[in-house]
Design an enzyme around this catalytic site. Structure first.
Site, PDB file in Angstrom:
ATOM      1  N   ASN A 106       6.286   0.113   0.380  1.00  0.00           N
ATOM      2  CA  ASN A 106       7.109  -0.375  -0.722  1.00  0.00           C
ATOM      3  C   ASN A 106       6.313  -0.272  -1.870  1.00  0.00           C
ATOM      4  O   ASN A 106       5.488  -0.599  -2.459  1.00  0.00           O
ATOM      5  CB  ASN A 106       8.014  -1.527  -0.764  1.00  0.00           C
ATOM      6  CG  ASN A 106       7.659  -2.524  -2.458  1.00  0.00           C
ATOM      7  OD1 ASN A 106       9.446  -1.892  -2.642  1.00  0.00           O
ATOM      8  ND2 ASN A 106       7.581  -3.172  -3.088  1.00  0.00           N
ATOM      9  N   GLU A 107       6.793   1.180  -2.938  1.00  0.00           N
ATOM     10  CA  GLU A 107       6.561   1.571  -4.067  1.00  0.00           C
ATOM     11  C   GLU A 107       4.813   1.294  -4.193  1.00  0.00           C
ATOM     12  O   GLU A 107       4.825   2.019  -5.618  1.00  0.00           O
ATOM     13  CB  GLU A 107       6.827  -0.064  -5.360  1.00  0.00           C
ATOM     14  CG  GLU A 107       8.037  -0.101  -5.384  1.00  0.00           C
ATOM     15  CD  GLU A 107       8.682  -1.447  -6.180  1.00  0.00           C
ATOM     16  OE1 GLU A 107       7.857  -1.557  -7.616  1.00  0.00           O
ATOM     17  OE2 GLU A 107       9.677  -1.363  -6.744  1.00  0.00           O
ATOM     18  N   ASP A 108       4.520   2.088  -3.256  1.00  0.00           N
ATOM     19  CA  ASP A 108       3.001   3.341  -3.309  1.00  0.00           C
ATOM     20  C   ASP A 108       2.646   4.690  -4.190  1.00  0.00           C
ATOM     21  O   ASP A 108       1.969   4.399  -5.415  1.00  0.00           O
ATOM     22  CB  ASP A 108       2.598   2.963  -2.021  1.00  0.00           C
ATOM     23  CG  ASP A 108       1.890   1.326  -2.062  1.00  0.00           C
ATOM     24  OD1 ASP A 108       2.324   0.428  -2.209  1.00  0.00           O
ATOM     25  OD2 ASP A 108       1.284   1.006  -0.235  1.00  0.00           O
TER      26      ASP A 108
ATOM     27  N   SER B 268       9.706   3.677   0.033  1.00  0.00           N
ATOM     28  CA  SER B 268      10.588   3.238  -0.948  1.00  0.00           C
ATOM     29  C   SER B 268      10.665   3.051  -1.816  1.00  0.00           C
ATOM     30  O   SER B 268       9.462   1.892  -2.445  1.00  0.00           O
ATOM     31  CB  SER B 268      11.085   2.201   0.370  1.00  0.00           C
ATOM     32  OG  SER B 268      12.506   1.607  -0.430  1.00  0.00           O
TER      33      SER B 268
ATOM     34  N   HIS C  27      14.273   2.913  -6.273  1.00  0.00           N
ATOM     35  CA  HIS C  27      14.702   1.467  -7.072  1.00  0.00           C
ATOM     36  C   HIS C  27      15.032   1.191  -8.160  1.00  0.00           C
ATOM     37  O   HIS C  27      14.280   2.316  -9.501  1.00  0.00           O
ATOM     38  CB  HIS C  27      13.405   0.572  -6.803  1.00  0.00           C
ATOM     39  CG  HIS C  27      12.677   1.172  -5.376  1.00  0.00           C
ATOM     40  ND1 HIS C  27      11.985   0.344  -5.295  1.00  0.00           N
ATOM     41  CD2 HIS C  27      13.482   0.675  -3.970  1.00  0.00           C
ATOM     42  CE1 HIS C  27      11.151  -0.255  -3.690  1.00  0.00           C
ATOM     43  NE2 HIS C  27      12.604   0.835  -3.234  1.00  0.00           N
TER      44      HIS C  27
END
Length: 859
Positions: free
Chosen positions: A437-439, A491, A507
């Site tokens: 997530n969002e790395d 993501s 996102h």
């Protein structure tokens, strides 16, 4: 002569006791429950050693717990069975830095990864009769800080930097919706298995043909054997057909593997909710000795489906689609993000998971994204998603950090991924694995090395070493163990960076975070798949009363309520969105709750409508889904959740529920100039007042998410807000609505800034209302409302009937007192003249008193 063989036996350990480790003369404390799993915070609360961290400011007073070391012990009985040549202790998960001792003599296991599963051979180490297992849990905080000293600091957003080194649920370190509560303990079940030969893994990999008329089922199995065996494999179809095969497994190696393939004609397929039935095959694998005596067996319910992640070119627009196709049917994903349902995971029950999936379905949602900062979830959640047809997007357990990839870290992650993918791969509801997530957003923020043209596969020597995990190690694990499920590196991911709205998922946080766009511009923010977006809203008043015990602290800016709002800058951002949109006559708590929930609902509702509008049919899947951040909370808090921790539904739950219905309507108000823009206009300094007259226009569309073409009667009416007078009837009669797409109904309908628009979809056969929607001039603070809208609520057994003489915005009804057990199937509605709004309310009695609030009722 042969010994009579007995089947394998399994004993689940329970009856734990605990104490602080290393404290002189520390007494053991018996857990006040007999559950097989537990953890230190729940046990300390039960023993009244600490106050409940969820109440008041108690979180501040319990931080010492995560700094301390703890130990657990459990006794169990073992009686030798001469036919069982081996005994294993099987660990489903230990949180997190754990050393396990058997009978205080043998150290049998060290584990530093919460997501590892362990099978430990304890043959010859057990005593007849009473045995004891003892587990020492060292502080994960201290452990992570030591690793940080050794391997260097890696930047983490939310929680301290050391968390990047520790394979523990990352949200335990605190998040912008969660507390800092570093728990530990035997969080997964521990079993003693005794056997001669046993199955340790069975996987039925079903590949459905493109025409859906046949399926090839490869059933693979792993076993630990002390003799040669026959594996009997039986697959029973829902219609009673039986398919059978067998294989021989030899005991020459410690772990034996085998497989059989079965061909099934005209398979009965599993579908997501709304697209078909949820059908399962029973797969039965039994291993037999040479006398055909069963030694062990495994049974699984398996859904068969053909799955694709479709990323093809689009008509008339740049980039590619991003949507899921199940059994050749495109599926628009309307769902939510799921965070762990509790800060203390062992407090969750199977019923809690079932209720969560039920609330998801009642909100007309068909997908949950299991977010990467939590855990690989409990079996109960996936089983319920399988059973009820909810699709699952599964992140690997990485979130919002610059993670390392030194050899020891890479090794533990690869094992973690293999353990968890093998555990989860039988669930047909899982349709995607995402690397994190969002790395990659973190990599962009920190300006880390991310050369998109470098496909070497090894980036461990760069300052973005975890890219090697996400693009090499994790996809290899998925390809090996769950080859039928797509893998997505992150993501968000796709295109020219993480904010590219034309490729992959995004996102969309430019409402609330980022550029803090007006939510009325959400139609300019849509991407190919919007896997996160949100708006913060306060929880229900009755929930706040449960965790704020001092009435003097029950005001919006109180110290306690601020502690229970972890979002950075929440006061400023929430104040911005409320005050630039709503007329606020009071800042008492009830008014602020209503205001924040109305803003949350207005924002998310328009976002859902804007995304669904872009699902326009084959070749025009400009948006393949949207997932609200978030559906749930892990503790009592003001957050982006649409259902608060105590299960109370916020206004946004109901508003997005209606927008996500299989048949729904949408309206967008704009100006001709703004409508032409593909993105929000630049935010520039403007004069204090824009004196230029504006011409407003509305578009109206219908969303048909069913698999059948439909016809519906469409009514559109324009009302004067100040008087409630019907200004114009723009009804357009019966309209065809093509299946599984949006149909544009009206474009560029002229309206002014004191007109509300209502649209109704009716069944052409009996005239009943299928769907409603409305559009109001924005911002709402400028509109002139009717001073006497004539709202009336008829309370009947099991339902309410609501009427009004003028348009009413955001009407919320509740039972007085609010501790009555009444479940409203709808709420937070816009009510218009000449339209009775009926709400089913289970448990409501006609003599109940109700409270009604709507926008402007406190003016």
């Amino acid at each position: 002569m042969h010994l009579a063989m007995s089947a394998a036996s399994s004993l689940t350990l329970s009856g734990w006791r605990w104490r602080q480790y290393g404290e002189a003369n520390e007494e053991w404390h018996q857990c006040m429950h007999d559950k097989p799993t537990t953890e230190i915070f729940t046990d300390l609360i039960d023993a009244k050693v600490i106050p409940d961290p969820f109440i008041d400011e108690n979180e501040r007073h319990v931080q010492w717990v995560g700094e301390a070391d703890w130990e657990y012990a459990c006794d169990f009985q073992y009686e030798a069975d001469l036919s069982h040549s081996r005994q294993d202790l099987v660990f489903a998960g230990l949180d997190t830095v754990a050393t396990v001792f058997l009978n205080d003599q043998d150290q049998i296991l060290e584990s530093t990864n919460m997501f590892h599963q362990h099978r430990v051979d304890v043959t010859g180490k057990l005593r007849p009769g009473l045995n004891t297992i003892r587990i020492v849990f060292k502080s994960a905080l201290h452990y992570g800080r030591e690793l940080e000293k050794k391997h260097g600091s890696y930047r983490a957003f939310s929680g301290e930097n050391s968390r990047a080194h520790v394979r523990k649920a990352q949200y335990h370190y605190g998040w912008d919706w969660g507390p800092l509560l570093m728990t530990c303990g035997p969080c997964g079940e521990i079993k003693l298995e005794s056997y001669a030969s046993t199955l340790v893994d069975v996987f039925a990999d079903a590949r459905v043909s493109e025409d859906l008329h046949s399926a090839s089922v490869n059933v693979s199995f792993e076993a630990i054997l002390d003799q040669d065996v026959t594996a009997n494999v039986t697959v029973t179809a829902p219609d009673g057909r039986v398919f059978h095969s067998k294989a021989t497994l030899g005991s020459s190696t410690k772990e034996s593997r085998g497989s059989v393939s079965l061909e099934i004609n005209e398979p009965q397929l599993w579908y997501p909710v709304g697209h078909g039935p949820q059908i399962f095959y029973l797969v039965d694998v039994a291993i037999m000795n040479r006398d055909q005596i069963p030694l062990n067996r495994a049974r699984k319910l398996v859904g068969m489906r053909r799955l694709r992640l479709v990323q093809h070119s689009l008509n008339g627009e740049l980039g590619t689609s991003f949507f899921f196709e199940v059994n050749n049917k495109p599926v628009y994903a309307s769902g939510s993000n799921w965070i762990p349902g509790h800060s203390f995971l062992t407090a969750m029950t199977s019923n809690d998971y079932a209720s969560a999936v039920d609330r998801c379905l009642k909100a007309n949602q068909n997908m949950l994204r299991i977010w990467g900062g939590g855990i690989y979830e409990h079996h109960a959640l996936y089983e319920e998603c399988d059973r009820r047809g909810v699709l699952v997007w599964q992140d690997f357990a990485f979130a919002c950090a610059q993670y390392p990839c030194y050899p020891e870290f890479a090794a533990t992650v690869k094992r973690e991924a293999a353990d968890q993918v093998k555990r989860l791969r039988q669930y047909c509801s899982i349709v995607l694995y995402a690397g994190n997530n969002e790395d990659y957003q973190i990599a962009e923020m920190l300006n880390l090395t991310w050369d998109r043209d470098d496909h070497s596969g090894d980036w461990t020597e760069t300052n973005f070493p975890a890219r090697t995990l996400y693009e090499t190690h994790l996809p290899a694990v998925v390809a090996e163990y769950a080859p039928g499920v797509p893998y997505h590196p992150s993501s968000p991911w796709g295109g020219d960076g993480t904010t590219d709205r034309t490729v992959g998922d995004i996102h969309q946080w430019n409402v609330w975070h980022g550029s803090q766009e007006k939510y009325q511009l959400w139609d300019k923010l849509v991407g190919r798949f919007v896997s996160e977006f949100g708006m913060l809203g306060f929880p229900a008043a009755k929930s706040i009363r449960r965790y704020v015990t001092d009435p003097a602290q029950r005001y919006p800016q109180s110290r306690v309520l601020d502690l229970h709002n972890k979002a950075d800058g929440a006061e400023r951002r929430l104040g911005l969105y409320v005050l630039e949109n709503l007329r606020v006559n009071s800042l008492d708590l009830d008014s602020w709750i209503y205001a924040t929930q109305l803003i949350q609902g207005e924002c998310l509702s328009f976002a859902v409508r804007s995304c669904r509008r872009q699902w326009k049919g084959p070749g025009q899947e400009y948006c393949g889904g949207q997932l609200i951040w978030q559906i749930n909370d892990c503790w009592p808090v003001s957050s982006w959740a649409i259902i608060d921790f105590y299960g109370e539904k916020k206004m946004a739950y109901f508003m997005t529920m209606r927008d996500s219905a299989p048949l729904a309507l949408g309206i967008c108000r704009s100006t001709p100039e703004l409508k032409k823009l593909k993105s929000p206009p630049p935010q520039i300094l403007a004069p204090p007042h824009d004196l230029a007259p504006k011409n407003y226009i509305c578009d109206v569309w219908a969303m048909n998410g069913t698999l059948r073409d439909a016809q519906a009667q469409i009514e559109i009416r324009l009302y004067d807000l100040a008087t409630g007078v019907l200004r114009e009837d723009k009804s357009i009669g019966v309209q065809p609505l093509l299946f599984n797409r949006t149909t544009e109904l009206v474009e560029d309908m002229s309206v002014d800034d004191q007109t509300a628009v209502q649209a109704i979809m009716r069944d052409t056969r009996d005239g009943h209302v299928i769907a409603r929607t409305s559009d109001w001039p924005q911002p709402l603070k400028y509109i002139t409302l009717c001073s006497s809208p004539g709202v009336s609520v008829s309370v009947l057994d099991g339902k309410l009937e609501i009427r009004a003489n003028a348009p009413v915005k955001g009407l919320v009804v509740s039972v007085v007192p609010d501790d009555r057990d009444v479940e409203f199937e709808d709420n937070a509605v816009d009510v218009f003249p000449n339209d009775v709004y009926t709400i089913i309310a289970r448990g409501l009695r006609k003599d109940d008193k109700v409270h009604v609030r709507y926008y402007g009722s406190d003016f």
